[in-house]
Design a protein around this motif. Structure first.
Motif, PDB file in Angstrom:
ATOM      1  N   ARG A 151      75.709 -17.343 -73.720  1.00  0.00           N
ATOM      2  CA  ARG A 151      77.111 -16.734 -74.591  1.00  0.00           C
ATOM      3  C   ARG A 151      78.095 -17.817 -74.360  1.00  0.00           C
ATOM      4  O   ARG A 151      78.535 -17.942 -73.198  1.00  0.00           O
ATOM      5  CB  ARG A 151      77.076 -15.591 -74.278  1.00  0.00           C
ATOM      6  N   GLU A 175      82.149 -18.695 -76.021  1.00  0.00           N
ATOM      7  CA  GLU A 175      83.156 -18.418 -77.032  1.00  0.00           C
ATOM      8  C   GLU A 175      84.588 -19.416 -77.181  1.00  0.00           C
ATOM      9  O   GLU A 175      84.626 -20.062 -75.950  1.00  0.00           O
ATOM     10  CB  GLU A 175      83.955 -16.863 -76.858  1.00  0.00           C
ATOM     11  N   THR A 209      88.902 -15.406 -82.145  1.00  0.00           N
ATOM     12  CA  THR A 209      87.804 -15.562 -81.189  1.00  0.00           C
ATOM     13  C   THR A 209      86.258 -15.597 -82.054  1.00  0.00           C
ATOM     14  O   THR A 209      86.026 -14.782 -82.499  1.00  0.00           O
ATOM     15  CB  THR A 209      87.827 -14.431 -80.018  1.00  0.00           C
ATOM     16  N   ILE A 210      85.856 -16.561 -81.668  1.00  0.00           N
ATOM     17  CA  ILE A 210      84.328 -16.738 -82.265  1.00  0.00           C
ATOM     18  C   ILE A 210      83.382 -16.961 -80.901  1.00  0.00           C
ATOM     19  O   ILE A 210      83.625 -17.610 -80.347  1.00  0.00           O
ATOM     20  CB  ILE A 210      84.132 -17.928 -83.032  1.00  0.00           C
ATOM     21  N   CYS A 211      82.421 -16.004 -80.818  1.00  0.00           N
ATOM     22  CA  CYS A 211      81.622 -15.907 -79.580  1.00  0.00           C
ATOM     23  C   CYS A 211      80.187 -15.991 -80.315  1.00  0.00           C
ATOM     24  O   CYS A 211      79.758 -15.611 -81.110  1.00  0.00           O
ATOM     25  CB  CYS A 211      81.734 -14.761 -78.952  1.00  0.00           C
ATOM     26  N   ASP A 263      76.024 -15.957 -79.169  1.00  0.00           N
ATOM     27  CA  ASP A 263      75.180 -15.195 -78.188  1.00  0.00           C
ATOM     28  C   ASP A 263      73.852 -15.819 -78.629  1.00  0.00           C
ATOM     29  O   ASP A 263      73.292 -15.222 -79.611  1.00  0.00           O
ATOM     30  CB  ASP A 263      75.442 -13.914 -78.272  1.00  0.00           C
ATOM     31  N   ARG A 274      73.542 -14.753 -82.574  1.00  0.00           N
ATOM     32  CA  ARG A 274      74.335 -13.696 -83.265  1.00  0.00           C
ATOM     33  C   ARG A 274      75.963 -14.504 -83.212  1.00  0.00           C
ATOM     34  O   ARG A 274      76.021 -15.109 -82.184  1.00  0.00           O
ATOM     35  CB  ARG A 274      74.462 -12.493 -82.709  1.00  0.00           C
ATOM     36  N   LEU A 285      79.798 -13.493 -83.244  1.00  0.00           N
ATOM     37  CA  LEU A 285      80.815 -12.457 -83.209  1.00  0.00           C
ATOM     38  C   LEU A 285      82.241 -12.980 -83.402  1.00  0.00           C
ATOM     39  O   LEU A 285      82.603 -14.200 -82.930  1.00  0.00           O
ATOM     40  CB  LEU A 285      80.757 -11.585 -81.926  1.00  0.00           C
ATOM     41  N   ALA A 286      83.066 -12.312 -84.164  1.00  0.00           N
ATOM     42  CA  ALA A 286      84.425 -12.958 -84.740  1.00  0.00           C
ATOM     43  C   ALA A 286      85.465 -11.741 -84.548  1.00  0.00           C
ATOM     44  O   ALA A 286      85.096 -10.591 -84.952  1.00  0.00           O
ATOM     45  CB  ALA A 286      84.416 -13.619 -85.949  1.00  0.00           C
ATOM     46  N   THR A 324      79.289 -14.315 -69.488  1.00  0.00           N
ATOM     47  CA  THR A 324      79.423 -15.373 -68.341  1.00  0.00           C
ATOM     48  C   THR A 324      80.912 -15.452 -68.330  1.00  0.00           C
ATOM     49  O   THR A 324      81.070 -16.259 -67.378  1.00  0.00           O
ATOM     50  CB  THR A 324      79.093 -16.625 -69.463  1.00  0.00           C
ATOM     51  N   TRP A 361      86.701  -6.374 -76.501  1.00  0.00           N
ATOM     52  CA  TRP A 361      85.796  -7.488 -76.887  1.00  0.00           C
ATOM     53  C   TRP A 361      84.629  -7.501 -76.084  1.00  0.00           C
ATOM     54  O   TRP A 361      83.466  -7.456 -76.542  1.00  0.00           O
ATOM     55  CB  TRP A 361      86.687  -8.707 -76.505  1.00  0.00           C
TER      56      TRP A 361
END
Lengths: 572, 206
Positions: A455, A457, A507-509, A511, A519, A521-522, B11, B166
């Motif tokens: 994961r 971001e 924020t772009i994550c 996973d 996936r 996530l934003a 993490t 978040w």
């Protein structure tokens, strides 16, 4: 707890098999469907064993013929002659076609195969067809692969006397996530639950098992860590991995792969033997297909012989009074294919570099796959690794499928009293995954060779004052320009709070979970805000349905840079 | 205490920075684990402990979900640990926590732990990063290490509601993806092992 969709116990009971036999839970089998050959292996309780078909073959041809309306594949079908495969009715090399669009150079290279591969060059899937009773009948690579999987499944169920539903299937390193969805679709068509495993990582797992057993045998405990370079080249793909092995754990440090293989060697050599080969076969008449097949078989045969002798006499009658008589030397063969060998060398260099491993760190160099007997490949790897010998411990044609069967047994939770299954394969991402930002750049969020599950971001920001929307376009690959990578999908973030450009934080994550599901996530907010401006977005990738690279172009055409993003500069 | 429920949801160790060092945690499993809470562990750690035994102790701390420990404790090795020890410890932890081998009903939890173990390994197996980490640890800053490495100056923001929202979202995502037991989203390996477990249960009942 919800019941699984299927259960093995009831099935094996209803088959009325010998009740004294213990009811084993299903152990996943390993399948390797190569561009040219395929095999299937299973854990027999003490070791991995390859299944044989009715003709006693462990290694079968990967093709499906559409003769007489009923398709049949290379597992059960017996060709009366090699040339039957080249009559236009057989589809093969589907691993080079699956999940590719008609602008892909690999698809274009497949147009010289003795069946129909038609391209319109607009970025859609190619038209693939087999010649049945003098009619081009359409099919798809997924369908061909599914037919093939069904045959393998039936063969295994017959021999193992149990239903087969779970398989570990090996795949090339260079496959994009979009291509993986096509392979998964083929498996679903065949009624199989699948785990996909890059080929060299399966080989690495087999290597880990062998090292572990050796360490136990020599009473050395788990032994020290061994670094192995694994080079796997078949007909369609060349894959390289560097693994760190110890205590039965195979940790993939780096992967590199490219769609180059024996098929390229074959086509280059055909072009060299018959320079006007493409114009001769451009019309796809029945005669032309037959002649193309004759040349193909003769050239393939010559290349095989050149692995063991320094020159070979080629004598083939192409009909219409044209005859090809030539002596081909190994030097010529190597010269004609120098680019392919150069690419192999580059892949090895890149993989060693990415793994941050020096030549001196290498304990073993493992060379497997259909091309592993080619003297140039062997010398190239020995030179590169400064080794006098390559690893001898495994059968180069059976290594990948054996590793897949081991993975199947390990993941099924089977315990082996001798510890032969105390193994683990720690995988890494073969390609970087990121988004388009900073103009037209590809900004990786999960870098290449990141250990999975993972994961990561990154934070981005707007390019215009009061920009309220941003387009997230997700790509996978290694190229710096976004559009040169594989498009995985796209979505829009709306409701970014009004602010001068560069202020909102988006924020772009990304996973990747334990089943390799990706996936994205934003979320958007202003700095210091305690609450997000809008609900978070969570999007499963890939979302594109047919790998349409032009979706990204269409988005760009419609919106320009109005919804762009840039990386947020770090505050020093 | 603030945000312990979030401590293992990603993490990103930025979210682990407590307002003050967690000197005491009620859920602590044993005194030896407690030692790992001290920010200057050199004085309290016994380097002669063998790697395996040490790992076993720390494993309990790991699963107890609420303890924040150093990368060395995470891997169960002394700070003087050699590269070979780090590599060996990492592989042992991977054999326990990697989702391919963890119990089917604990995949979510073990996956988070595996990601942490991976971060510890990647840091300590790189001499340059290990040196940086050691320096920060001496300064009592080891928990902020991840943040520093990423070049972000966001330690303060960790306390903001944004971050926890978040992180909630992320762990919620993980839970949802894991709870669809029978669905396609469940890990292939977990499905296989669950199937096996259920089968064994059935046999026991017979």
């Amino acid at each position: 707890m919800a019941e699984p969709i299927y259960t093995v116990a009831s099935d094996s009971e209803t088959t009325g098999e010998d009740r004294s036999a213990p009811i084993f839970p299903e152990i996943a089998v390993g399948i390797d469907i190569g561009t040219s050959q395929c095999s299937i292996a299973f854990w027999n309780g003490s070791q991995v064993e390859l299944l044989k078909n009715t003709r006693n073959q462990k290694i079968m041809r990967s093709y499906v013929t559409f003769k007489d309306d009923t398709p049949s594949g290379g597992v059960i079908n017996e060709l009366s002659h090699e040339y039957d495969m080249l009559s236009g009715a057989a589809i093969f090399n589907m691993k080079r076609l699956i999940g590719r669009v008609d602008t892909d150079p690999v698809v274009h290279a497949s147009k010289s195969l003795p069946f129909l591969v038609q391209t319109l060059d607009i970025g859609v899937r190619p038209f693939v067809a087999a010649l049945v009773n003098n009619v081009w009948r359409s099919t798809t690579p997924e369908e061909v692969l599914a037919i093939f999987l069904v045959e393998l499944k039936m063969m295994a169920e017959h021999q193992l006397k149990r239903p087969i539903r779970n398989v570990v299937l090996t795949i090339p390193v260079s496959f994009s996530r979009f291509q993986l969805t096509r392979v998964e679709r083929a498996c679903a068509m065949a009624g199989l639950q699948v785990r996909l495993m890059p080929e060299p990582t399966a080989v690495a797992l087999l290597y880990a098992q062998q090292q572990q057993q050796q360490a136990v045998h020599e009473n050395m405990g788990s032994g020290s860590e061994k670094i192995a370079l694994i080079f796997n080249m078949g007909a369609g793909y060349c894959d390289v991995a560097v693994s760190a092995t110890g205590g039965g754990v195979s940790q993939i440090k780096a992967l590199a792969g490219s769609p180059i293989g024996g098929e390229d060697l074959l086509q280059n050599t055909m072009k060299y033997l018959l320079p006007n080969v493409e114009s001769i076969f451009s019309h796809r008449g029945i005669d032309e297909i037959r002649r193309m097949g004759l040349l193909r078989v003769a050239t393939q045969d010559a290349i095989h012989k050149l692995s063991f002798q320094s020159s070979v006499q080629i004598d083939v009658n192409l009909g219409n009074g044209s005859k090809l008589c030539k002596v081909l030397s190994r030097e010529e063969f190597e010269m004609v294919n120098s680019e392919v060998f150069e690419k192999c060398k580059n892949l090895v260099n890149q993989c060693l570099h990415d793994a941050r491993v020096g030549i001196d760190d290498l304990s073993d160099v493992v060379v497997v796959g259909g091309c592993s007997n080619i003297p140039k490949i062997r010398s190239l790897l020995m030179q590169k690794s400064k080794k006098k010998a390559l690893y001898e411990g495994m059968n180069p044609l059976e290594a990948a499928v054996s590793g897949a069967a081991l993975e199947g047994a390990v993941a099924s939770g089977i315990a082996d009293p001798f510890g032969s299954l105390d193994l683990l394969s720690i995988q890494a991402t073969p390609l970087a995954i990121g988004i388009r930002a900073d103009g037209n750049s590809f900004i990786p969020i999960i870098p290449k060779n990141t250990t999975m599950p993972a994961r990561k971001e990154l934070v981005f920001t707007t390019v215009k004052d009061n920009q309220s929307e941003a387009l997230i376009v997700v790509y996978e690959g290694e190229e710096t320009r976004a559009e040169e990578n594989h498009l995985l999908g796209y979505f829009k973030i709306i409701g970014i709070p009004p602010a001068p450009k560069g202020l909102p934080e988006i924020t772009i994550c990304m996973d990747i979970d334990s089943s390799n599901m990706l996936r994205v996530l934003a979320g958007a907010r202003l700095p210091g805000a305690h609450h997000p401006a809008t609900p978070f977005m969570e999007v499963k990738m890939p979302t594109v349905d047919d790998g349409h690279g032009w979706c990204a172009e269409a988005l760009h055409g419609k919106y320009g840079a109005a919804m762009d993003l840039v990386s947020l500069q770090k505050k020093s | 205490m603030r945000g312990y429920g979030l401590a293992l949801s990603g993490t990103d160790s930025r979210c682990f920075v407590p307002a003050m060092p967690p000197i005491f945690s009620p859920r602590r499993a044993s005194p030896s684990v407690g030692n790992s809470q001290v920010l200057f562990p050199k004085s309290t750690r016994n380097p002669s402990l063998c790697v395996r035994a040490k790992a076993a102790v720390v494993n309990e701390a790991l699963v107890s979900d609420a303890v924040e420990i150093s990368f060395y404790d995470l891997l169960g090795i002394p700070e003087s640990g050699s590269m070979a020890e780090i590599k060996q410890a990492y592989k042992q932890m991977a054999l326990k926590y990697h989702p391919d081998v963890s119990p089917p009903d604990r995949i979510e939890e073990y996956t988070r732990k595996f990601i942490k173990v991976q971060e510890a390994y990647e840091t300590l197996s790189d001499p340059r990063m290990r040196a940086l980490y050691d320096r920060d640890m001496l300064g009592g800053l080891h928990l902020a290490f991840s943040a520093r490495r990423r070049g972000n100056n966001e330690e303060m923001e960790v306390k903001s509601g944004w971050k926890s929202l978040w992180q909630d979202q992320l762990s919620g995502l993980r839970r949802r993806s894991m709870n669809k037991d029978s669905g396609a989203s469940m890990s292939w390996g977990a499905r296989m092992r669950r199937q096996r477990d259920e089968l064994n249960d059935d046999e026991d009942e017979v």
